[in-house]
Design a protein around this motif. Structure first.
Motif, PDB file in Angstrom:
ATOM      1  N   CYS A  42       0.892  -1.254   0.045  1.00 53.70           N
ATOM      2  CA  CYS A  42       0.064   0.182  -0.070  1.00 53.70           C
ATOM      3  C   CYS A  42       0.883   1.167  -0.077  1.00 53.70           C
ATOM      4  CB  CYS A  42      -1.061  -0.023   1.252  1.00 53.70           C
ATOM      5  SG  CYS A  42      -1.857   1.486   1.362  1.00 53.70           S
ATOM      6  N   PRO A  55      -4.753  -0.346   4.345  1.00 53.41           N
ATOM      7  CA  PRO A  55      -6.091  -1.079   4.338  1.00 53.41           C
ATOM      8  C   PRO A  55      -6.851  -1.266   5.649  1.00 53.41           C
ATOM      9  CG  PRO A  55      -4.371  -2.118   2.756  1.00 53.41           C
ATOM     10  CD  PRO A  55      -3.823  -0.950   3.548  1.00 53.41           C
ATOM     11  N   TYR A  58      -8.288   2.170   6.688  1.00 53.89           N
ATOM     12  CA  TYR A  58      -9.240   2.556   5.596  1.00 53.89           C
ATOM     13  C   TYR A  58     -10.543   1.546   5.534  1.00 53.89           C
ATOM     14  CZ  TYR A  58      -5.342   4.921   3.282  1.00 53.89           C
ATOM     15  OH  TYR A  58      -4.287   5.763   3.192  1.00 53.89           O
ATOM     16  N   CYS A  69      -7.155   6.961   0.797  1.00 57.13           N
ATOM     17  CA  CYS A  69      -6.723   5.659   0.089  1.00 57.13           C
ATOM     18  C   CYS A  69      -6.669   6.272  -1.579  1.00 57.13           C
ATOM     19  CB  CYS A  69      -8.070   4.691  -0.022  1.00 57.13           C
ATOM     20  SG  CYS A  69      -7.880   3.644  -1.216  1.00 57.13           S
ATOM     21  N   LEU A  70      -5.719   5.718  -2.472  1.00 54.46           N
ATOM     22  CA  LEU A  70      -5.438   6.154  -3.550  1.00 54.46           C
ATOM     23  C   LEU A  70      -6.301   5.302  -4.814  1.00 54.46           C
ATOM     24  CD1 LEU A  70      -1.551   6.397  -3.475  1.00 54.46           C
ATOM     25  CD2 LEU A  70      -3.079   8.373  -3.238  1.00 54.46           C
ATOM     26  N   LYS A  71      -6.888   4.447  -4.199  1.00 59.30           N
ATOM     27  CA  LYS A  71      -7.640   3.710  -5.230  1.00 59.30           C
ATOM     28  C   LYS A  71      -6.839   3.109  -6.455  1.00 59.30           C
ATOM     29  CE  LYS A  71     -10.678   6.255  -2.862  1.00 59.30           C
ATOM     30  NZ  LYS A  71     -10.435   7.582  -2.356  1.00 59.30           N
ATOM     31  N   CYS A  72      -5.635   2.626  -5.924  1.00 53.51           N
ATOM     32  CA  CYS A  72      -4.610   2.237  -6.842  1.00 53.51           C
ATOM     33  C   CYS A  72      -4.663   0.420  -6.985  1.00 53.51           C
ATOM     34  CB  CYS A  72      -3.292   2.440  -6.366  1.00 53.51           C
ATOM     35  SG  CYS A  72      -3.046   1.356  -4.755  1.00 53.51           S
ATOM     36  N   TRP A  73      -5.552  -0.013  -6.191  1.00 55.41           N
ATOM     37  CA  TRP A  73      -5.910  -1.481  -6.299  1.00 55.41           C
ATOM     38  C   TRP A  73      -4.762  -2.538  -5.926  1.00 55.41           C
ATOM     39  CZ3 TRP A  73     -10.551  -4.038  -7.635  1.00 55.41           C
ATOM     40  CH2 TRP A  73     -11.707  -2.972  -7.601  1.00 55.41           C
ATOM     41  N   CYS A  75      -3.618  -3.350  -2.982  1.00 56.68           N
ATOM     42  CA  CYS A  75      -3.970  -4.259  -2.124  1.00 56.68           C
ATOM     43  C   CYS A  75      -4.672  -5.520  -2.313  1.00 56.68           C
ATOM     44  CB  CYS A  75      -4.424  -3.493  -1.012  1.00 56.68           C
ATOM     45  SG  CYS A  75      -6.069  -2.639  -1.662  1.00 56.68           S
ATOM     46  N   PRO A  86     -10.731  -0.994  -2.523  1.00 57.82           N
ATOM     47  CA  PRO A  86     -10.664   0.538  -3.036  1.00 57.82           C
ATOM     48  C   PRO A  86     -12.009   1.000  -3.703  1.00 57.82           C
ATOM     49  CG  PRO A  86      -9.195  -1.116  -4.341  1.00 57.82           C
ATOM     50  CD  PRO A  86      -9.754  -1.830  -2.934  1.00 57.82           C
TER      51      PRO A  86
HETATM   52  S1  SF4 Z   1      -5.997   0.850  -3.124  1.00 54.32           S
HETATM   53 FE1  SF4 Z   1      -3.907   1.509  -2.540  1.00 54.32          FE
HETATM   54  S2  SF4 Z   1      -3.875   3.144  -1.449  1.00 54.32           S
HETATM   55 FE2  SF4 Z   1      -5.875   2.227  -1.261  1.00 54.32          FE
HETATM   56  S3  SF4 Z   1      -5.562   0.571   0.607  1.00 54.32           S
HETATM   57 FE3  SF4 Z   1      -5.263  -0.370  -1.361  1.00 54.32          FE
HETATM   58  S4  SF4 Z   1      -2.970  -0.139  -1.707  1.00 54.32           S
HETATM   59 FE4  SF4 Z   1      -3.524   1.176  -0.048  1.00 54.32          FE
END
Ligand code: SF4
Ligand code: SF4
Length: 261
Positions: A42, A55, A58, A69-73, A75, A86
């Motif tokens: 993350c 996570p 969040y 959360c960056l919503k980068c997916w 995790c 996300p």
């Molecule tokens: S989507 Fe990205 S920033 Fe958000 S919890 Fe998952 S890894 Fe972390």
């Protein structure tokens, strides 16, 4: 499970037991029972070392997730349950399509994500152009996609012989093939020699993408996997159209330049 994770979270037999039982329980938020197997990937946790900005934080405090959360997916790919954390912060979003130019082969453009490139590319490549609305809400606001709208879109795209996309988001949601993996079909040759940045949503396709790029003349000197665009500017040619919003050069700048000569 990564060694880095083991050193970050305390895995007790009780936690492990909880996790093993998860697939057999009906739970809405699996993270509540999980030691945070995903936290070592993350970016907000790596950057701050703060468990609230991981996570684990969040999933317990929605406002934190919504805003940080960056919503980068990243995790999701580490989670044993592939829990889509996300997209758990807001209400559903409906996806819709707008057909701008009809052809047998079309470029699918995501509104507010890649129009800067897709309009010019569809012109120069001679493809049709379809705009999809709603994806930015999924990947920037954490809104789950309405399942019926997703089915409708997938059905509509079957009317075209070939559909390509340039945004990792469209590929991730709709499994539409990536243009960057199919450039040889358009007789494109590039002359780039340097570092390449792989977007978070395309990490699992890295090998295929790099092979495809090498076959059209790209010579990567380094692969950058650990930089999330939403947090920092990667120091290499990015494969994500979003990078242009941060003044980072993208592969689409290279393609457009090669097509314009
Ligand atoms: S989507 Fe990205 S920033 Fe958000 S919890 Fe998952 S890894 Fe972390
Ligand atoms: S997303 Fe998966 S791995 Fe991460 S904390 Fe939640 S349940 Fe655990």
């Amino acid at each position: 499970m990564k060694l880095k994770t083991l050193s970050t979270v305390k895995i007790t037999p009780k936690l492990l037991l909880n996790l093993i039982q998860l697939p057999f329980k009906k739970v809405e938020k699996p993270c509540i029972y999980c030691p945070g197997i995903c936290i070592s990937v993350c970016p907000t946790f790596i950057n701050t070392g703060n468990l609230s900005l991981s996570p684990l934080g969040y999933s317990r405090y929605e406002d934190l997730g919504r805003n940080n959360c960056l919503k980068c997916w990243r995790c999701v790919s580490e989670c044993p349950l592939s829990y889509p954390l996300p997209e758990s912060y807001a209400s559903e979003v409906k996806l819709t399509l707008e057909v701008l130019k009809k052809r047998e082969t079309v470029l699918l453009s995501a509104r507010n994500l890649d129009e800067k490139y897709s309009y010019g590319l569809s012109e120069l490549l001679g493809t049709g152009l379809i705009l999809i609305n709603g994806l930015v809400e999924r990947y920037d606001e954490g809104r789950p996609v309405n399942p019926s709208s997703l089915k409708r879109i997938l059905r509509a795209l079957k009317n075209y012989r070939k559909v390509y996309t340039i945004s990792p988001e469209s590929h991730h949601t709709l499994s539409v093939p990536l243009l960057i993996e199919n450039l040889s079909g358009f007789s494109i040759r590039l002359n780039y020699n340097g570092p390449i940045h792989i977007p978070c949503l395309l990490l699992n396709r890295e090998e295929k993408i790099i092979q495809a790029l090498i076959s059209i003349g790209v010579r990567p000197t380094k692969i950058i996997r650990d930089q999330c665009l939403k947090m920092e500017e990667p120091d290499g040619l990015s494969l994500c159209p979003r990078a242009s919003m941060r003044n980072v050069k993208t592969i689409f700048d290279e393609i457009l330049a090669s097509l314009s000569y």
